[in-house]
Design an enzyme around this catalytic site. Sequence first.
Site: not given
Lengths: 316, 211, 733
Positions: C468, C241, C693, C622, C690, C511, C626, C617
């Site tokens: 996602i 996404g 990003e 995973t 997060g 998220g 990212q 973390i």
Amino acid sequence: MRAFSYERASSIEAAAKAAASTDGAKFIAGGTNLLDLMKLEIETPTHLIDVNGLGLDRIEPTPEGGLRIGALVRNTDLAADERIRRDYGLLSRALLAGASGQLRNRATTAGNLLQRTRCPYFYDTNQPCNKRQPGSGCAAIAGFSRQLGVVGVSDACIATHPGDMAVAMRALDAVVETIGADGTTRSIPIADFHRLPGETPEIEHVLERGELITAVVLPKPMGGKHIYRKVRDRASYAFALVSVGAIVQPDGTGRIAVGGIAPKPWRDEAAEKELPRGAKAASTRLLADARPTEQNAFKITLVERMLSAVLAEARG
Amino acid sequence: MQSPGALEISRRDLLVASAATVTVAGAPSLGHSQTNIPEASTGTNVSFTVNGERLELELDNRTTLLDALREHLHLTGTKKGCDHGQCGACTVLVDGRRINACLTLAVMHEGGSITTIEGLGQPGNLHPMQAAFVEHDGFQCGYCTPGQICSSVAMLEEIRANIPSHVTGDLTAPAEITAAEIRERMSGNICRCGAYSNIVEAITEVAGRKT
Amino acid sequence: MRFDTPATTNPIDQLKFVGQPIHRIDGPLKTAGKAVYAYEWHDPNTPYAYGYIVGSAIAKGRIRSIDVTAAKSAPGVLAVVTADGVGELKKGKYNTAKLFGGAEVQHYHQAIAVVVAETFEEARAAASLVKVDYAEEKGVFDLAAARDTAVKPEDGEPDSAAGDFHAAFETAPVKLDQTYTTPDQSHAMMEPHASIAAWSGDELTVWTSSQMIDWWRTDLATTLGIDKEKVHIMSPFIGGGFGVKLFLRADAVLAALAAREAKRPVKVALPRPFLMNNTTHRPATIQRIRIGAGRDGRITAIAHESWSGDLPGGGPEVAVQQTRLLYAGENRMTAMRLATLDLPEGNAMRAPGEAPGMMALEIAIDEMAERLGLDPVEFRIINDTQVDPEKPERPFSHRDLVGCLRTGTERFGWKDRSKRPGSRRDGDWLVGMGVASAFRNNLVVPSGARVRLDRGGVVTVETDMTDIGTGSYTIIAQTAAEMLGVPVDNVAVSLGDSRFPVSSGSGGQFGGNSSTAGVYAACVKLREAVAQKLGFNNADDVIFADGEVRSGDRRITLAEAAGDEGLAAEDRIEFGKLTETHQQSTFGAHFVEVGVDVATGEARLRRMLAVCAAGRILNPITARSQVIGAMTMGVGAALSEELVVDKARGFFVNHDLAAYEVPVHADIPHQEVIFLDETDPMSSPMKAKGIAELGLCGVAAAVANAIYNATGVRVRDYPITLDKLINGLPELS
């Protein structure tokens, strides 16, 4: 994609005949460009003649010491053939620089010669494009032209031939063999196969209605150092900004064909005569008639620098 | 209408979940019951083998191999990412070779033998390449993954068959399995999540050579 | 559960499952092709019909009329729904451009009709028979030309200031004043937008590809003018996404309208060549940065201004966001100005604001370091701050940018970087190294979950959270396993269903932390319910471990505790004022080495390292994925990605995956990621932040700086393609 009827051709002759006698017929081989264009209704055949089963998938020696490559030989098989790798390394290299492993497994020798430009305006049916819709205008010349042609172009069209293989074929002086609807065959030097756009960019090659490519013939090996250099933004799976195919002999003479800059693989024997004087002399001659846009003028510099690198590699 | 039931994901439920899915996907309809071919001449009968099962279909000529698999046979492991040969998500093996299923018509594969991701392995019985992708986290969203896996399985065979690549140094020497070779040869499979570094490690492990 | 005081010790700190490298629990389904995405829901007894979208051929204007006669009579066609035929539909809260309905055309490829047929092939063919008569209007498409018309946006915080920037900059001994540009970019996720809509009476079920289930549900109900309770959204697997699936899109609206008209369930997918102009994109920016510093390298003045464009009603790309927080300096100002453009809608793409902002800022920092004669790592360290520099009374909750820079310097071999640009050579390659800070704010969003315990001892988590590709399934299973003391294999996770409690959804790198915190809250409630049922009244000594609950000398299996009727609990995490009292951000450092072909200017990555400081973390596998994925996207932003605007015709020209070049395998070298071992108790009970990003922010600038180090050519306009380098490369012999 418009509806179409479909037949599996039973013989080469029958295929050519059917193509000539059926309105809107087209041959389909690998289909990797044709189906792409049919989905966008840029190509709208009403009948497809599948030529995959016609046994045109062999590479055989010619009496002259060259090789006859069947029209249906897949890019992968051609690039991997031991004789091609040994004697026509330029051709292997050019093929392997194109597309992806998956596409090369389907794409054929004949289809590759006939693939159409990737000009983004040609690909968008909402936009004017003289190649797709004669007389509608060209949005690319004043629009996004970074990828497009600098030489051999016209006021009607600045699209490039996107292929890699054809660049090598041009340097090798390959000959395209065809069969016509009436069963007659002809041999077309690759130099004469593609046409420049002029006022009729929709006409891209010299094939006549129903004429089927049966083979591409390579002359006997010419030795020399074979180099194919392709420059693109990302490292793979992209069309060339510029590609240079070269065969350079130990004495510094050689052949140069350039892709990504013109509507056909660009070669000029007069420019090749300048090769011993260096890259600048040769590229100046090769691009003497260039008329780049502001966005693609860098290709002029790029060709010269690539040529310089290629000649250095050949010496090296 | 299938009741929009909860889809629970857990290791524990994998066998159950996969069995349930297979029931749906494993009942290949002979032709789409709703296929409406406008004129007889624009449809064609074709028979081929998918994952070892021989199938006969009557298809609209326009149907790509990809849509035949997804919409007619409900083998949706093969993905449609671009439908124009620009991403590789639809990679399947036809007669042992990897191709883009989106750029070939189903009717062109009379007598062909097609292997999709579902034919390589299943949850609980994964193909070594599938297992290596899990082990090395060679995916994120999972949408390019079946294509990456089919492509990588065939790609290793291409190297073994001594097919050269753009980065092969000497065209007359045997093709080698190196990270650079894997990267070049896998470049027809785009992963926007950017799992490339992990995918190369997964493939390298399966290839049986550290590079 | 309200989270308004810093987390203390809690069951998550056991780290038996959380923080462990556990492979994705959805991995076998995804690798075997058994994960079912939106367009793939199939019921053998349902006669699905296919919808194919027609998009506007013009960028701006009005539809005079749409002639559907030929389309309607084409083979297999069941219905044609047109924008002028359905009349004005209400626009959803989160959209700027309308998705469908009405006669006005706002942008190229805006959906104006959908053709429904028995088969995909028939729908596609008939769609091209729809004839549209437009009244085309002149539009504004060129940001640079429209820059002077840009205004201060009404919403948000367009301007900020502290001290007296102008005076300080004027007198600074060392100064930089440069302008940078970033292009429009496309998310280009692999799964095109797709929906299947089915009506049952006045109730609508939509299988779709959505990052935010509740936003879609709300906006779809609004658009269709029906009660939200009548809309059911399913999206258990999402093929990527990066922001483009945050907000309701045309496929869902058209599938719903088409299904109503055709009286059949309808499948609609957006064709790839249509996506980039139909949906949203990251808007282009023009950014001016001024930095003044003393000769000691301390920044005394820093200003960052950004111009971007959007459709009327849209917002700016918040590219100055990080400059408010990243470096010290007493005198500072930022400003954003917004021009009206008639291009497709600009909106969030992975790390909106910081991603393009850091592309500019981190080149500026590199340039400034060079002017000061400082190593760019040292310059950044000198200007570290532990407080919000605009509001010094507000500390960061936890900030270890310096640790990231120092660790990376050592691990990457930064000392081998040549200080003189253009001086290192490896064969035909000019070689350079580059560094950039990574920075992205940490957002926290309320998130709910329901947790069930059955008589088999199996824990089931239900939340409308989405995965996602981020690993939500797995980290949620780890969280529930940790809280309830069961193996991960005994946890089932159900996501992406609007019947489940509303979650944070997936976006803004909020998220992972927010949704697991919601699961934590529900698990606390379930633990209380278990304890209460068993009469374990001393909450402090109750332990959940090994499938048992223990108190004092009593031990009871969870299966027994659940009993035949089972137990369930639901809760929601809500966040208090900690985000106001403390600035929560995530930090990192990107180090890259590039080679630039001396003849052609082709730039290729040779090595990449990211060091991240982003709280706990939750799963290093995973999380690492990212980050490497973000690094890959950053390489695309640096070297090749640009939606090219046709400034006369008003559209993105290169609108497919051949012409918009995202990185391929051959572009990406081995990537390394290091996570600093830390927690942030201010962020949530998970003490996580997060990461998804952060991994993108700064990458492109690190590449740009490395190219400068390799060649001596400073490019300030992205992407850094070879045509921008070639005239600065050395003469060839």
